[in-house]
Structure formats: C-alpha cells, structure tokens
Design a protein around this motif. Structure first.
Motif, PDB file in Angstrom:
ATOM      1  N   LEU A 255      -0.876  -0.278   4.104  1.00  0.00           N
ATOM      2  CA  LEU A 255      -0.041   0.190   2.992  1.00  0.00           C
ATOM      3  C   LEU A 255       1.150   0.994   3.501  1.00  0.00           C
ATOM      4  N   ALA A 256       0.937   1.783   4.559  1.00  0.00           N
ATOM      5  CA  ALA A 256       2.041   2.551   5.135  1.00  0.00           C
ATOM      6  C   ALA A 256       3.084   1.633   5.761  1.00  0.00           C
ATOM      7  N   ARG A 257       2.632   0.554   6.428  1.00  0.00           N
ATOM      8  CA  ARG A 257       3.565  -0.399   7.022  1.00  0.00           C
ATOM      9  C   ARG A 257       4.438  -1.070   5.966  1.00  0.00           C
ATOM     10  N   LEU A 258       3.869  -1.280   4.789  1.00  0.00           N
ATOM     11  CA  LEU A 258       4.594  -1.953   3.708  1.00  0.00           C
ATOM     12  C   LEU A 258       5.353  -0.983   2.806  1.00  0.00           C
ATOM     13  N   ALA A 259       5.252   0.320   3.104  1.00  0.00           N
ATOM     14  CA  ALA A 259       5.910   1.327   2.273  1.00  0.00           C
ATOM     15  C   ALA A 259       7.433   1.248   2.437  1.00  0.00           C
ATOM     16  N   PRO A 260       8.168   1.542   1.371  1.00  0.00           N
ATOM     17  CA  PRO A 260       9.635   1.525   1.471  1.00  0.00           C
ATOM     18  C   PRO A 260      10.193   2.675   2.298  1.00  0.00           C
ATOM     19  N   ASN A 261       9.381   3.712   2.518  1.00  0.00           N
ATOM     20  CA  ASN A 261       9.813   4.864   3.311  1.00  0.00           C
ATOM     21  C   ASN A 261       9.839   4.470   4.794  1.00  0.00           C
TER      22      ASN A 261
END
Length: 288
Positions: free
Chosen positions: A67-73
């Motif tokens: 989920l972090a890899r796919l985050a816009p941030n």
C-alpha cells in the motif's frame, strides 16, 4: 518412443527404491525410532509456530509495504521501495545473524523523546531472544517478498472497479476491503501458498541462532549418538509430511477464491500433483 522413455524412468525408479531398501547404511530402524520421538516432535512444533508467526508478520508487513508503494506520497513510496530493496537484497541467513547479534550494535534498547527524557530501557540480549530474532529475520524478509505479491494482485484489478465503487459513494478503505482485495486474492493466493511452504523450509536456517526447531533438534541428537544420516532423514520426512498438508490446503483455498472465475482451479484432488492434467485446455466442440 513414449513407451521406451517410460520404461527407462521405471527402471531408474526401481533401482533407487532397491538402493533405499537394501542399503543398510540408511538405518531405517533408527530413522523410524527417532521419527516419533519427543525431541523431534517438540522441534516440529517449534518449527510450525515459527512458520505461522513469521508468515503473519510477513503478510501484514507485505500488505503495508505494498500500500505504501502505491501511495501517491512520493516520500512514503520511496521509503517503502528502499525497505523492499534492502530486505530482499540481503540474504535471510545474514539477516538472522544480524538480529541475533544486534546487541553488538545496540547494547540497550531505549525508548523516549529524541534528545529528551527516556521512558523505557532494556538490555538488548534480554529483549531480542533467539525466538524473537528468528521472527524478525524471517518475517521482515518475507514481508519484502509478500509486498511485491500483494502489489501485483492489487494492480491486476481493473481501475474501472475502483471508479465504479467511488461513484457509489464508497470510501477508500471500504473499496480496498470489499472490491479490490477479493478480486486480487486470485493472484495473491497461489504465490502466498508457495511462500508459506518455502518459509517452513527456511526455518531450518534458524538453527544458527540455537533455537530448537526441527533441524536443530535433529542436530542435537546426532551430535551425541553420531547417527547423522538417519536423523537427517527423520527430519526430512517431517518436512515432507507438513509440506504435503500445506499443499493440500493451498489447493482448496485456490479453488475457493477461483469460484466464478473463467480461469478456474482444478476441481479434483487427482489434478493436484498432475500438472499436465491441470494445464490442458477444455476441448471445444464444433458447432454445426
């Protein structure tokens, strides 16, 4: 040609079986006397506990990293990518050693406000036991691999599914849980089952930390009675037995998540160990 190949294979199998039965150096009586022994069985229990906890840590870590890899941030995505790169790049054996000797770098584990008061402090050797070191080493390494599996599953779901759910007024968390994950599980489950089986065997590396899992228990026995080969065979038989059970569980889980899918899992157990039978496409009847 097919019959000749089959005959050659059968002869080779017969020769191997004959060697296994007639070679006295295998000491099958010693193998089966230790196979159900309390020491190996307790090691097996520790191996199963270690496998289960490490996989839970790996799956939770993998989902969070995916989920972090796919985050816009960009910062969050970059940190997640670095962690995946690091834990996948360093061999798991080295990671186990690192966690086992963490006290050499951090003699005490402290918690508090940076450059401020300290709230908690404990000796690293007391906190990081061999069991915890094994969980950290195996779980974090598995999390890096699981993150890529989960990410691939999430990306396999068409964006239109998410857009349709947003149009219905669903929130991001609900969309992930009710729309994206159920469809992504068809991609996630097969490699996760393989990773679980791999984790079962990888726990044998924990013997370097002197944690009494299955292999280390066998090593402790043959270091005193010098029956090295029989003890290794007994441990291998346990690994094979548990691997077979996990493969059976994977079969039923895959079939459950492939319900209603065009690419369905095999419906019969006879296809589990028959890749040719699983890979053959259905015969299409001609329409007249």
């Amino acid at each position: 040609m097919m019959w000749l190949t089959a005959a050659v294979v059968l002869v080779a199998v017969a020769l191997v079986a004959y060697s296994l039965i007639t070679n006295p150096r295998y000491e099958w009586d010693v193998v089966f006397s230790w196979f159900l022994s309390e020491r190996l069985f307790s090691g097996l229990i520790n191996t199963l506990i270690l496998t289960a906890i490490s996989m839970v840590v790996g799956i939770v870590t993998g989902v969070l990293l995916a989920l972090a890899r796919l985050a816009p941030n960009y910062v969050v995505a970059s940190v997640a990518a670095f962690m995946i790169w690091f834990f996948r790049g360093v061999p798991v054996f080295v990671q186990l050693l690192f966690w086992g000797f963490i006290a050499a770098i951090y003699p005490r584990i402290e918690m508090g406000i940076p450059f401020g008061p300290e709230f908690f402090s404990i000796d690293a050797n007391t906190l990081i036991t061999p069991f915890l070191a094994a969980i950290l080493g195996l779980g974090l390494n598995e999390g890096a691999y699981m993150s890529e599996i989960v990410r691939a599953g999430l990306l396999s779901v068409h964006k239109g599914q998410t857009e349709a759910a947003k149009a219905l007024g669903m929130k991001r968390g609900l969309i992930l849980w009710r729309v994206v994950l159920p469809q992504a599980m068809k991609i996630i489950i097969p490699p996760t089952g393989n990773q679980t089986i791999s984790m079962l065997k990888t726990t044998s590396l924990v013997s370097v930390l002197a944690f009494p899992e299955l292999l280390y228990s066998a090593q402790m026995v043959y270091s005193s009675n010098y029956k090295t080969i029989p003890l290794l065979i007994a441990a291998s038989l346990w690994y094979l037995a548990v691997t077979s059970i996990l493969s059976l569980g994977q079969f039923y889980i895959e079939r459950h998540f492939n319900r209603g899918s065009g690419n369905r899992a095999p419906q019969k157990l006879s296809t589990l160990f028959n890749p040719l039978k699983r890979s053959q496409p259905p015969v299409q009847k001609a329409q007249l």
